[in-house]
Design a protein around this motif. Sequence first.
Motif, mmCIF file in Angstrom:
data_model
loop_
_atom_site.group_PDB
_atom_site.id
_atom_site.type_symbol
_atom_site.label_atom_id
_atom_site.label_comp_id
_atom_site.label_asym_id
_atom_site.label_seq_id
_atom_site.Cartn_x
_atom_site.Cartn_y
_atom_site.Cartn_z
ATOM 1 N N VAL A 1 50.928 47.078 40.159
ATOM 2 C CA VAL A 1 51.694 47.687 40.817
ATOM 3 C C VAL A 1 53.291 46.854 40.841
ATOM 4 C CG1 VAL A 1 52.494 48.715 43.132
ATOM 5 C CG2 VAL A 1 50.362 49.130 42.591
ATOM 6 N N GLY A 2 52.983 45.549 40.846
ATOM 7 C CA GLY A 2 54.006 44.729 40.806
ATOM 8 C C GLY A 2 54.753 44.787 39.050
ATOM 9 N N ARG A 3 53.888 45.180 38.384
ATOM 10 C CA ARG A 3 54.341 45.304 36.773
ATOM 11 C C ARG A 3 54.992 46.481 36.630
ATOM 12 N NH1 ARG A 3 49.670 42.937 35.714
ATOM 13 N NH2 ARG A 3 48.561 44.653 35.113
ATOM 14 N N ILE A 4 54.765 47.744 37.461
ATOM 15 C CA ILE A 4 55.330 48.888 37.406
ATOM 16 C C ILE A 4 56.732 48.582 38.035
ATOM 17 C CG2 ILE A 4 55.307 51.270 38.235
ATOM 18 C CD1 ILE A 4 52.223 51.217 38.214
ATOM 19 N N TYR A 5 56.716 48.084 39.258
ATOM 20 C CA TYR A 5 57.943 47.813 39.836
ATOM 21 C C TYR A 5 58.772 47.176 39.065
ATOM 22 C CZ TYR A 5 61.637 46.230 43.103
ATOM 23 O OH TYR A 5 62.940 46.081 43.611
ATOM 24 N N GLY A 6 58.452 46.116 38.329
ATOM 25 C CA GLY A 6 59.188 45.120 37.458
ATOM 26 C C GLY A 6 59.961 46.019 36.313
ATOM 27 N N VAL A 7 59.100 46.667 35.621
ATOM 28 C CA VAL A 7 59.629 47.444 34.735
ATOM 29 C C VAL A 7 60.672 48.535 35.267
ATOM 30 C CG1 VAL A 7 59.150 49.402 33.014
ATOM 31 C CG2 VAL A 7 57.411 47.556 33.027
ATOM 32 N N LEU A 8 60.436 49.034 36.232
ATOM 33 C CA LEU A 8 61.615 49.915 36.762
ATOM 34 C C LEU A 8 62.575 49.257 37.233
ATOM 35 C CD1 LEU A 8 59.482 52.507 38.729
ATOM 36 C CD2 LEU A 8 61.001 52.989 36.771
ATOM 37 N N ALA B 1 56.539 37.382 36.911
ATOM 38 C CA ALA B 1 56.708 36.670 38.098
ATOM 39 C C ALA B 1 56.760 37.681 39.247
ATOM 40 C CB ALA B 1 58.042 35.963 37.992
ATOM 41 N N ILE B 2 57.371 38.788 39.241
ATOM 42 C CA ILE B 2 57.678 39.740 40.310
ATOM 43 C C ILE B 2 56.036 40.351 40.553
ATOM 44 C CG2 ILE B 2 58.126 42.128 40.862
ATOM 45 C CD1 ILE B 2 60.960 41.621 39.144
ATOM 46 N N ALA B 3 55.355 40.712 39.572
ATOM 47 C CA ALA B 3 54.068 40.977 39.642
ATOM 48 C C ALA B 3 53.277 39.871 40.528
ATOM 49 C CB ALA B 3 53.510 41.413 38.335
ATOM 50 N N GLN B 4 53.213 38.720 40.016
ATOM 51 C CA GLN B 4 52.652 37.708 40.737
ATOM 52 C C GLN B 4 53.199 37.528 42.140
ATOM 53 O OE1 GLN B 4 52.465 33.958 38.361
ATOM 54 N NE2 GLN B 4 52.366 35.341 36.606
ATOM 55 N N SER B 5 54.366 37.567 42.443
ATOM 56 C CA SER B 5 54.710 37.316 43.857
ATOM 57 C C SER B 5 54.475 38.564 44.834
ATOM 58 C CB SER B 5 56.523 37.145 43.909
ATOM 59 O OG SER B 5 57.091 38.468 43.639
ATOM 60 N N TYR C 1 51.894 39.425 49.123
ATOM 61 C CA TYR C 1 52.135 40.572 50.126
ATOM 62 C C TYR C 1 51.220 41.520 50.032
ATOM 63 C CZ TYR C 1 56.488 38.361 50.312
ATOM 64 O OH TYR C 1 57.822 37.370 50.607
ATOM 65 N N GLY C 2 50.086 41.256 49.322
ATOM 66 C CA GLY C 2 48.777 42.067 49.149
ATOM 67 C C GLY C 2 49.043 43.290 48.346
ATOM 68 N N VAL C 3 49.883 43.309 47.266
ATOM 69 C CA VAL C 3 50.208 44.263 46.490
ATOM 70 C C VAL C 3 49.564 43.757 45.257
ATOM 71 C CG1 VAL C 3 51.968 45.515 45.197
ATOM 72 C CG2 VAL C 3 52.288 44.899 47.632
ATOM 73 N N THR C 4 48.795 44.724 44.452
ATOM 74 C CA THR C 4 48.425 44.592 42.995
ATOM 75 C C THR C 4 49.337 44.085 42.130
ATOM 76 O OG1 THR C 4 48.199 46.607 42.374
ATOM 77 C CG2 THR C 4 46.461 45.866 43.684
ATOM 78 N N PRO C 5 48.824 43.186 41.112
ATOM 79 C CA PRO C 5 49.616 42.953 39.979
ATOM 80 C C PRO C 5 49.995 43.973 39.301
ATOM 81 C CG PRO C 5 47.840 41.332 40.010
ATOM 82 C CD PRO C 5 47.524 42.430 41.006
#
Length: 178
Positions: free
Chosen positions: A32-39, A18-22, A26-30
Amino acid sequence: MSTERESIDQARDIMISAIAQSMVIYGVTPSVGRIYGVLYFSSEPLTLDEIKNQVAMSKASVSNGMRELLETDMVTKVWMKGDRKDHYVAEKDYLRNFLSFFIKKIRQERNLIMKATEQVEPTLEAIVRDTSDDQVKEEAQKDLDLINNSYNYFDWTMRLANAMESGEIFDYLPKTKK
C-alpha cells in the motif's frame, strides 16, 4: 533513456521504497505504501492498470490497497474527461495525511473499547452489587475501576482528535517554527 532520466527514476524508486517502509511503522503494508509512493511522485492522475504496472502487483491487490488509501483520504478518485476508467491522485500534504490517519485510528480505538465497555460494565456492576463473595466483589470492582480510569484517556484522545481535525492543535504546535 538519458542518464539524468535514469537518475531521476532511481531517486524516485528510493523515495517510494522509503515511503513504503515508513508506512509500515503506522501499520500499513509495504505494498500500500508503494502504491501511495507511485501516486505521490506522479505528475498526473493514474488508473489502476497504470499503477499495477508500476508496482508489479495484481490488479486485485492494487484495488484493495487503493480502497485503504481512499478511506484515509491519502488518495482521491478523479474524473478524466473522455475516459471511463477511474483515475487517482495522491494527497501530497504529509501533515494532512498524518492527521487524517491518526484521527481515524484514535476514533477506531475508542469505538472498539467503548463497545466492549458497554458490554461488560453492566455485568461487573451487577456482580459488585449482588455477590456475597467478597473476593469476587473486590475483583469485579478492580476491573470497574480500571475501566473508569480509561475514560480519562479516551476523553483526552478524543479532544486530541477533535483539535487535530479542527486545526486547533496548530495554536499550540504550529505547523512551522516561528
